[in-house]
Design a protein around this motif. Structure first.
Motif, PDB file in Angstrom:
ATOM      1  N   ASN A 209      12.004  -9.709  -6.437  1.00  0.00           N
ATOM      2  CA  ASN A 209      11.113  -9.733  -5.274  1.00  0.00           C
ATOM      3  C   ASN A 209      11.150  -8.406  -4.525  1.00  0.00           C
ATOM      4  OD1 ASN A 209      10.347 -12.434  -5.685  1.00  0.00           O
ATOM      5  ND2 ASN A 209      12.170 -13.158  -4.598  1.00  0.00           N
ATOM      6  N   LEU A 210       9.988  -7.891  -4.196  1.00  0.00           N
ATOM      7  CA  LEU A 210       9.896  -6.668  -3.405  1.00  0.00           C
ATOM      8  C   LEU A 210      10.407  -6.938  -1.997  1.00  0.00           C
ATOM      9  CD1 LEU A 210       8.849  -3.721  -3.356  1.00  0.00           C
ATOM     10  CD2 LEU A 210       6.638  -4.636  -2.613  1.00  0.00           C
ATOM     11  N   THR A 212      10.919  -6.692   2.134  1.00  0.00           N
ATOM     12  CA  THR A 212       9.925  -7.021   3.165  1.00  0.00           C
ATOM     13  C   THR A 212       9.470  -5.817   3.985  1.00  0.00           C
ATOM     14  OG1 THR A 212      11.701  -7.581   4.720  1.00  0.00           O
ATOM     15  CG2 THR A 212      10.792  -9.370   3.380  1.00  0.00           C
ATOM     16  N   SER A 214       7.736  -2.153   5.118  1.00  0.00           N
ATOM     17  CA  SER A 214       6.448  -1.507   4.868  1.00  0.00           C
ATOM     18  C   SER A 214       6.701  -0.251   4.044  1.00  0.00           C
ATOM     19  CB  SER A 214       5.767  -1.134   6.188  1.00  0.00           C
ATOM     20  OG  SER A 214       5.491  -2.289   6.952  1.00  0.00           O
ATOM     21  N   SER A 258       5.395  -8.431  -8.536  1.00  0.00           N
ATOM     22  CA  SER A 258       5.707  -8.579  -7.120  1.00  0.00           C
ATOM     23  C   SER A 258       4.982  -7.518  -6.301  1.00  0.00           C
ATOM     24  CB  SER A 258       7.218  -8.478  -6.909  1.00  0.00           C
ATOM     25  OG  SER A 258       7.563  -8.618  -5.546  1.00  0.00           O
ATOM     26  N   VAL A 259       4.907  -6.302  -6.830  1.00  0.00           N
ATOM     27  CA  VAL A 259       4.175  -5.228  -6.154  1.00  0.00           C
ATOM     28  C   VAL A 259       2.683  -5.547  -6.131  1.00  0.00           C
ATOM     29  CG1 VAL A 259       3.592  -2.769  -6.218  1.00  0.00           C
ATOM     30  CG2 VAL A 259       5.910  -3.517  -6.784  1.00  0.00           C
ATOM     31  N   ARG A 261       1.274  -8.487  -6.105  1.00  0.00           N
ATOM     32  CA  ARG A 261       1.016  -9.528  -5.099  1.00  0.00           C
ATOM     33  C   ARG A 261       1.002  -8.954  -3.697  1.00  0.00           C
ATOM     34  NH1 ARG A 261       4.480 -12.343  -8.567  1.00  0.00           N
ATOM     35  NH2 ARG A 261       6.282 -11.967  -7.193  1.00  0.00           N
ATOM     36  N   ARG A 262       1.883  -8.006  -3.417  1.00  0.00           N
ATOM     37  CA  ARG A 262       1.925  -7.407  -2.089  1.00  0.00           C
ATOM     38  C   ARG A 262       0.617  -6.649  -1.801  1.00  0.00           C
ATOM     39  NH1 ARG A 262       6.220  -5.718   1.001  1.00  0.00           N
ATOM     40  NH2 ARG A 262       7.199  -7.577   0.114  1.00  0.00           N
ATOM     41  N   GLU A 265      -2.105  -9.431  -1.265  1.00  0.00           N
ATOM     42  CA  GLU A 265      -1.932 -10.293  -0.100  1.00  0.00           C
ATOM     43  C   GLU A 265      -1.905  -9.529   1.214  1.00  0.00           C
ATOM     44  OE1 GLU A 265       1.605 -12.448  -0.975  1.00  0.00           O
ATOM     45  OE2 GLU A 265       0.724 -13.514  -2.691  1.00  0.00           O
ATOM     46  N   ASP A 266      -1.263  -8.366   1.241  1.00  0.00           N
ATOM     47  CA  ASP A 266      -1.104  -7.638   2.497  1.00  0.00           C
ATOM     48  C   ASP A 266      -2.161  -6.555   2.717  1.00  0.00           C
ATOM     49  OD1 ASP A 266       1.085  -9.233   2.679  1.00  0.00           O
ATOM     50  OD2 ASP A 266       2.554  -7.620   2.921  1.00  0.00           O
TER      51      ASP A 266
END
Length: 308
Positions: A209-210, A212, A214, A258-259, A261-262, A265-266
């Protein structure tokens, strides 16, 4: 082998109380804090030379802290300088002060005590180390930075019956570089080279998991993709050579995912512009035979596949 010279500071009687406070820059956050009432610490007092680092073994109360500084484009020297001044003002003598190259690069960093990631991050190409000594105590600073933050490790040894240097986060604002001489931005390097390493990414310990935090690299990559809807990028995970190839390929692919998805999503990057792949240990950028090489090899790259 590291040479050690014993200096016992923990059993000094009637030592004066050292009520001195060090202020970290504004934006600092204490990440880890571990104190031992009676312990030992090998204080580096010289660079990596002749296959070793000269150290002095100190015994007493040992406090180990790491701090994260939300610092924009501040350099490691800008982080170090006010802390170095405060140590001088506290009456300590500087006995060793070096940057990555003069310290000994990879070898020095892996020969000294460093708080493990993610609590402490060290870029082996950009760090600074300082050792300071007083009559009955010592302090070391290790300073580095990722693309998004500065990191400061403070290890201090004091008499066993006394508290060490008091460190607070409420100091002066961290200086910001004016018109820094920065390398080409991520998008320019991606187009020019066809690939770029996302060097500032940090993954949770023992996890795919990446973290949290920024990350500047993701913000830059997302901005490029949103501005270029035809662009397609493969996120490619890489590992060191520990373990079986099939396991490493799976781990590297999961980290790339995981990257991905970030970014989706973000940053609202369309998933159609992204791929997630894993190479395991098959495409190293350094030797798998050294600790520093293995650290460099654990990474995620962005590979540009299409751009109209």
């Amino acid at each position: 082998m590291i040479r050690r010279f014993a200096l016992f500071v923990g059993l000094i009687c009637a030592a004066p109380v050292w009520a001195v406070e060090m202020s970290m820059p504004t934006g600092s956050r204490l990440v880890s804090d571990r104190g031992s009432a009676f312990d030992s610490y090998d204080l580096p007092v010289g660079p990596w030379q002749g296959g070793t680092v000269e150290t002095v073994t100190l015994e007493g109360r040992v406090d180990r802290q790491s701090w994260r500084v939300e610092s924009g484009s501040i350099t490691t020297l800008q982080l170090l300088d006010p802390l170095r001044t405060q140590l001088r003002e506290a009456g300590l003598d500087l006995v060793f002060d070096c940057d990555a190259q003069s310290c000994g690069g990879f070898d020095f960093r892996f020969a000294i005590e460093v708080i493990p990631t993610p609590d402490m991050y060290v870029d082996i190409r950009d760090y600074r180390f300082l050792a300071a000594r007083g009559e009955d105590r010592a302090v070391s600073l290790l300073i580095s930075r990722s693309r998004t933050a500065g990191y400061v490790q403070i290890i201090q040894v004091s008499p066993a019956d006394q508290e060490g240097l008091q460190i607070s986060p409420g100091g002066a604002p961290a200086p910001v570089m004016q018109n820094p001489d920065r390398p080409k931005d991520l998008a320019a390097r991606l187009v020019e080279q066809g690939h770029v390493t996302l060097d500032d990414l940090e993954f949770e310990i023992g996890s795919t998991n990446l973290g949290t935090a920024s990350y500047d690299s993701l913000a830059s990559l997302a901005a490029f993709l949103l501005a270029n809807p035809s662009a397609v990028v493969a996120l490619v995970g890489h590992t060191d050579a520990s373990g079986a190839l099939d396991v490493n390929i799976s781990v590297s692919r999961e980290r790339a995912a995981s990257v991905l998805r970030r970014l989706v999503e973000d940053y609202a990057v369309p998933e159609a512009q992204l791929r997630a792949e894993g190479m395991g240990y098959l495409a190293p950028r350094a030797s798998h035979l050294t600790a520093e090489g293995r650290e460099l090899n654990r990474r995620v790259e962005a590979v540009l596949l299409a751009l109209d």
